[in-house]
Design an enzyme around this catalytic site. Structure first.
Site, short mmCIF file in Angstrom:
data_model
loop_
_atom_site.label_atom_id
_atom_site.label_comp_id
_atom_site.label_asym_id
_atom_site.label_seq_id
_atom_site.Cartn_x
_atom_site.Cartn_y
_atom_site.Cartn_z
N LYS A 14 0.82 -1.21 0.00
CA LYS A 14 0.00 0.00 0.00
C LYS A 14 0.86 1.27 0.00
O LYS A 14 0.59 2.19 -0.77
CB LYS A 14 -0.88 -0.05 1.26
CG LYS A 14 -1.98 0.94 1.34
CD LYS A 14 -2.97 0.51 2.41
CE LYS A 14 -2.34 0.15 3.74
NZ LYS A 14 -1.84 1.31 4.50
N ARG A 89 -8.92 3.52 9.55
CA ARG A 89 -8.60 2.13 9.82
C ARG A 89 -9.70 1.44 10.61
O ARG A 89 -9.58 0.25 10.91
CB ARG A 89 -7.32 2.08 10.64
CG ARG A 89 -6.13 1.44 9.95
CD ARG A 89 -4.98 1.61 10.90
NE ARG A 89 -3.87 0.76 10.64
CZ ARG A 89 -2.76 1.16 10.01
NH1 ARG A 89 -2.67 2.36 9.50
NH2 ARG A 89 -1.75 0.33 9.90
N ARG A 128 10.07 -8.22 4.91
CA ARG A 128 10.31 -6.82 5.26
C ARG A 128 10.89 -6.70 6.68
O ARG A 128 11.59 -5.74 6.99
CB ARG A 128 8.99 -6.04 5.17
CG ARG A 128 9.16 -4.54 5.18
CD ARG A 128 7.87 -3.84 4.87
NE ARG A 128 6.95 -3.88 6.02
CZ ARG A 128 5.73 -3.34 6.01
NH1 ARG A 128 5.27 -2.75 4.92
NH2 ARG A 128 4.96 -3.41 7.07
N ARG A 133 12.11 -3.14 11.19
CA ARG A 133 11.05 -2.39 11.86
C ARG A 133 10.61 -3.11 13.11
O ARG A 133 10.36 -4.31 13.09
CB ARG A 133 9.84 -2.22 10.92
CG ARG A 133 9.79 -0.84 10.29
CD ARG A 133 8.67 -0.72 9.29
NE ARG A 133 7.35 -0.87 9.88
CZ ARG A 133 6.23 -0.53 9.25
NH1 ARG A 133 6.28 0.00 8.04
NH2 ARG A 133 5.05 -0.70 9.83
N ARG A 144 -1.22 -7.63 13.67
CA ARG A 144 -1.62 -6.56 12.76
C ARG A 144 -2.59 -7.09 11.69
O ARG A 144 -3.54 -6.41 11.31
CB ARG A 144 -0.40 -5.92 12.11
CG ARG A 144 0.48 -5.21 13.13
CD ARG A 144 1.74 -4.67 12.52
NE ARG A 144 1.47 -3.45 11.80
CZ ARG A 144 2.05 -3.09 10.67
NH1 ARG A 144 2.91 -3.89 10.09
NH2 ARG A 144 1.75 -1.96 10.10
P1 AMP Z 1 1.29 1.77 9.19
O1 AMP Z 1 2.66 2.23 8.78
O2 AMP Z 1 0.19 2.45 8.44
O3 AMP Z 1 1.16 0.28 9.18
O4 AMP Z 1 1.10 2.22 10.72
C1 AMP Z 1 1.97 1.77 11.73
C2 AMP Z 1 1.27 1.82 13.08
O5 AMP Z 1 0.85 3.17 13.38
C3 AMP Z 1 -0.01 0.99 13.19
O6 AMP Z 1 0.25 -0.36 13.47
C4 AMP Z 1 -0.73 1.70 14.34
O7 AMP Z 1 -0.16 1.35 15.59
C5 AMP Z 1 -0.40 3.16 14.07
N1 AMP Z 1 -1.42 3.77 13.18
C6 AMP Z 1 -1.23 4.25 11.92
N2 AMP Z 1 -2.38 4.72 11.39
C7 AMP Z 1 -3.33 4.54 12.35
C8 AMP Z 1 -4.73 4.78 12.42
N3 AMP Z 1 -5.40 5.30 11.38
N4 AMP Z 1 -5.38 4.46 13.56
C9 AMP Z 1 -4.73 3.95 14.62
N5 AMP Z 1 -3.43 3.66 14.62
C10 AMP Z 1 -2.71 3.94 13.50
#
Ligand code: AMP
Length: 191
Positions: A14, A89, A128, A133, A144
């Site tokens: 994504k 989300r 990854r 990370r 996740r």
């Molecule tokens: P991502 O890089 O989009 O996978 O985001 C990494 C982490 O940031 C997620 O696993 C959440 O802990 C937090 N996070 C990012 N976007 C959101 C969201 N819209 N709502 C809640 N937590 C978020």
């Protein structure tokens, strides 16, 4: 001017595709994950609050993340349209987004959904994880994916009912998927 949302499970590619689509359309790519990682790195109050939640693979509270997004979308550089990656989300966040867009006089053009089967997602995310990370350990990856299925997947029906959803097959090379994303999102008024 309208905004786009990019939806898809963790590991679907994504982020990569969202960046490419935003660049092609000349709109700003806004990733809540990137914003939160920057806040963690900078040690801001938001970052301090977010770090443990992110490391565990859980979600920040809807109100907190919605406030972050609203503040960002109100800035001048968002006036030509944005592509949201990682928000909303949850169904609550989708409703909050609708209010944010109304308040700021913005509209949602469509929602691109990148579809990748679960076994392929796990494989890609473990790959990854070698990049280091903290939220890419096998246990956190599974959490996740579960949270995506429980909290985020209902958005697919939500946006489909509203006629906004564009489904995109996320299997294949990065360039193949980019081409599919481009043709699936052609004809919308975001650019
Ligand atoms: P991502 O890089 O989009 O996978 O985001 C990494 C982490 O940031 C997620 O696993 C959440 O802990 C937090 N996070 C990012 N976007 C959101 C969201 N819209 N709502 C809640 N937590 C978020």
């Amino acid at each position: 001017m309208s905004d786009l949302v990019f939806l898809g499970p963790p590991g679907a590619g994504k982020g990569t595709q969202a960046k490419r689509l935003a660049a092609a359309r000349g709109v700003l790519h806004i990733s809540t994950g990137d914003m939160l990682r920057a806040a963690v790195a900078a040690g801001t109050p938001l970052g301090l609050k977010a770090k443990a939640i992110m490391d565990s693979g859980k979600l920040l509270s809807d109100d907190v993340i919605a406030a972050v997004v609203e503040e960002r979308l109100a800035q001048d550089d968002c006036s030509a349209g944005v592509l949201l990656d990682g928000f909303p989300r949850t169904l609550v966040q989708a409703e909050l987004l609708s209010g944010i867009l109304d308040r700021l006089g913005r509209t949602l053009g469509h929602v691109a959904l990148l579809e990748v089967p679960n076994d392929e997602l796990e494989r890609r995310m473990l790959e990854r994880a070698k990049e280091g990370r903290a939220d890419d350990t096998p246990e956190v990856i599974r959490r996740r994916l579960e949270i995506y299925a429980e909290e985020t997947a209902p958005l697919i029906g939500y946006y489909d009912e509203r006629g906004l959803l564009r489904r995109i097959d996320g299997l294949g090379s990065i360039d193949e998927v980019t081409e599919r994303v481009r043709s699936a999102t052609d004809g919308d008024s975001a650019a």
